[in-house]
Design an enzyme around this catalytic site. Structure first.
Site, PDB file in Angstrom:
ATOM      1  N   PRO A  71      14.085 -22.616  47.309  1.00 10.67           N
ATOM      2  CA  PRO A  71      15.078 -21.610  46.892  1.00 10.67           C
ATOM      3  C   PRO A  71      14.408 -20.306  46.483  1.00 10.67           C
ATOM      4  CG  PRO A  71      15.045 -23.494  45.367  1.00 10.67           C
ATOM      5  CD  PRO A  71      14.105 -23.813  46.478  1.00 10.67           C
TER       6      PRO A  71
ATOM      7  N   GLU B 178      11.180 -31.411  41.512  1.00 10.84           N
ATOM      8  CA  GLU B 178      11.136 -29.998  41.097  1.00 10.84           C
ATOM      9  C   GLU B 178      10.282 -29.168  42.057  1.00 10.84           C
ATOM     10  OE1 GLU B 178      13.123 -28.669  38.890  1.00 10.84           O
ATOM     11  OE2 GLU B 178      13.914 -30.686  38.663  1.00 10.84           O
TER      12      GLU B 178
ATOM     13  N   ARG C  30      16.794 -23.156  69.692  1.00  6.04           N
ATOM     14  CA  ARG C  30      17.689 -22.581  70.710  1.00  6.04           C
ATOM     15  C   ARG C  30      17.223 -21.202  71.185  1.00  6.04           C
ATOM     16  NH1 ARG C  30      21.870 -19.589  69.103  1.00  6.04           N
ATOM     17  NH2 ARG C  30      23.483 -20.585  70.356  1.00  6.04           N
TER      18      ARG C  30
ATOM     19  N   ASP D  50      24.706 -13.824  71.009  1.00  8.93           N
ATOM     20  CA  ASP D  50      25.258 -14.386  69.781  1.00  8.93           C
ATOM     21  C   ASP D  50      25.389 -13.337  68.677  1.00  8.93           C
ATOM     22  OD1 ASP D  50      25.668 -17.035  70.397  1.00  8.93           O
ATOM     23  OD2 ASP D  50      23.605 -17.611  69.951  1.00  8.93           O
TER      24      ASP D  50
HETATM   25  N1  SAM Z   1      12.971 -26.558  40.868  1.00 11.60           N
HETATM   26  C1  SAM Z   1      13.244 -25.852  42.068  1.00 11.60           C
HETATM   27  C2  SAM Z   1      13.772 -24.484  41.734  1.00 11.60           C
HETATM   28  O1  SAM Z   1      14.553 -24.354  40.794  1.00 11.60           O
HETATM   29  O2  SAM Z   1      13.456 -23.520  42.476  1.00 11.60           O
HETATM   30  C3  SAM Z   1      14.265 -26.584  42.907  1.00 11.60           C
HETATM   31  C4  SAM Z   1      13.724 -27.818  43.536  1.00 11.60           C
HETATM   32  S1  SAM Z   1      14.874 -28.577  44.621  1.00 11.60           S
HETATM   33  C5  SAM Z   1      15.730 -29.665  43.563  1.00 11.60           C
HETATM   34  C6  SAM Z   1      13.879 -29.639  45.583  1.00 11.60           C
HETATM   35  C7  SAM Z   1      13.474 -29.106  46.939  1.00 11.60           C
HETATM   36  O3  SAM Z   1      14.629 -28.831  47.706  1.00 11.60           O
HETATM   37  C8  SAM Z   1      12.693 -27.824  46.942  1.00 11.60           C
HETATM   38  O4  SAM Z   1      11.333 -28.036  46.710  1.00 11.60           O
HETATM   39  C9  SAM Z   1      12.950 -27.322  48.355  1.00 11.60           C
HETATM   40  O5  SAM Z   1      12.094 -27.957  49.282  1.00 11.60           O
HETATM   41  C10 SAM Z   1      14.363 -27.791  48.641  1.00 11.60           C
HETATM   42  N2  SAM Z   1      15.377 -26.740  48.460  1.00 11.60           N
HETATM   43  C11 SAM Z   1      16.275 -26.658  47.450  1.00 11.60           C
HETATM   44  N3  SAM Z   1      17.066 -25.592  47.596  1.00 11.60           N
HETATM   45  C12 SAM Z   1      16.683 -24.973  48.727  1.00 11.60           C
HETATM   46  C13 SAM Z   1      17.118 -23.793  49.397  1.00 11.60           C
HETATM   47  N4  SAM Z   1      18.102 -23.033  48.933  1.00 11.60           N
HETATM   48  N5  SAM Z   1      16.483 -23.446  50.535  1.00 11.60           N
HETATM   49  C14 SAM Z   1      15.479 -24.197  51.015  1.00 11.60           C
HETATM   50  N6  SAM Z   1      15.015 -25.316  50.414  1.00 11.60           N
HETATM   51  C15 SAM Z   1      15.604 -25.713  49.281  1.00 11.60           C
END
Ligand code: SAM
Length: 233
Positions: free
Chosen positions: A89, A116, A158, A173
């Site tokens: 994220p 996390e 794609r 697209d």
């Molecule tokens: N503690 C992290 C934070 O607050 O930024 C969130 C960890 S999340 C519960 C676990 C995993 O989900 C992350 O390490 C990532 O690989 C994936 N993930 C969660 N949200 C995501 C998003 N919006 N985009 C891409 N990957 C995501």
């Protein structure tokens, strides 16, 4: 293109073998290998996480299994290095232009975080020899990176020449240069009248100039209504 995915849930990636990407794999246009991170653990419990330094809730993925995974899949003295894509994220926002960028890479290695996330030193370590890209699907938090990898790979695959049946469909697209980065106009198929609802007459006219004009107007109208940020005015 070669793709490696490291995850603690290899079965989550099964959809990669279906549909369009599955066909690209069968045709040899894309190679995909999914690896279980636990292969590279060093204890009988196959532990991949531990408590965070500094305290706080949740668990953090241990660096050592990740370090071993990276070294096994992309040896430091190997002939080439992949681009490491880590869904997060906190990464840069995924978009069609990022998909285009990734589609030009010969080798992508995805690292799926859980809990996390991954100990931050893993990305520093990888960055010593490969390009590391943290990518976010959007401003929300998923439980893991697997869904993000599925979305990113579908968008990327794609765009690889020969993967889509009709090469023109990707180039026209939404977000593509053919529509000036705007949303595509709505699409219709047969019958011309369905449950009392008619297809716009111009699309039945056979007049290519008028059809192109209508599509352009619809594209602008739709974009103004739904995504004015794309118009940049
Ligand atoms: N503690 C992290 C934070 O607050 O930024 C969130 C960890 S999340 C519960 C676990 C995993 O989900 C992350 O390490 C990532 O690989 C994936 N993930 C969660 N949200 C995501 C998003 N919006 N985009 C891409 N990957 C995501």
């Amino acid at each position: 293109m070669s793709v490696d995915v490291v995850t603690i849930f290899p079965e989550y990636l099964a959809p990669l073998r279906s549909s369009l990407l599955g066909k690209a794999i069968e045709r040899g246009q894309v190679r995909v290998d999914v690896h279980d991170l636990r292969t590279w653990t060093g204890d009988p419990h196959r532990t991949v996480d531990d408590t965070p330094y500094g305290g706080g809730p949740g668990m953090v993925m241990l660096p050592e299994p990740w370090g071993r995974a990276l070294d096994a899949i992309a040896p430091p003295d190997g002939p080439g290095q992949p681009r490491l894509v880590v869904p997060s994220p906190a990464g840069r926002r995924f978009s069609q232009s990022v998909a285009e960028e990734l589609a030009g890479e010969p080798w992508l290695l995805f690292g799926c975080g859980r809990y996390e996330g991954i100990d931050a030193r893993v990305l520093d370590y990888a960055g010593q020899r490969m390009v590391v890209d943290e990518i976010s699907l959007g401003d929300y938090v998923l439980c893991g990176g697997e869904v993000a990898v599925l979305a990113i790979l579908e968008a990327v695959a794609r765009l690889i020449p020969g993967v889509l049946g009709n090469a023109l469909s990707a180039s026209e697209d939404s977000f593509s240069p053919a529509v000036d980065g705007l949303l595509e106009a709505p699409a219709y198929t047969k019958p011309a009248v369905w449950r009392g609802l008619e297809v716009p007459e111009v699309l039945l006219s056979g007049h290519h100039g008028n059809i192109a004009r209508w599509r352009r107007e619809e594209s602008v109208r739709r974009t103004r209504a739904r995504r004015p940020d794309l118009l940049g005015d």
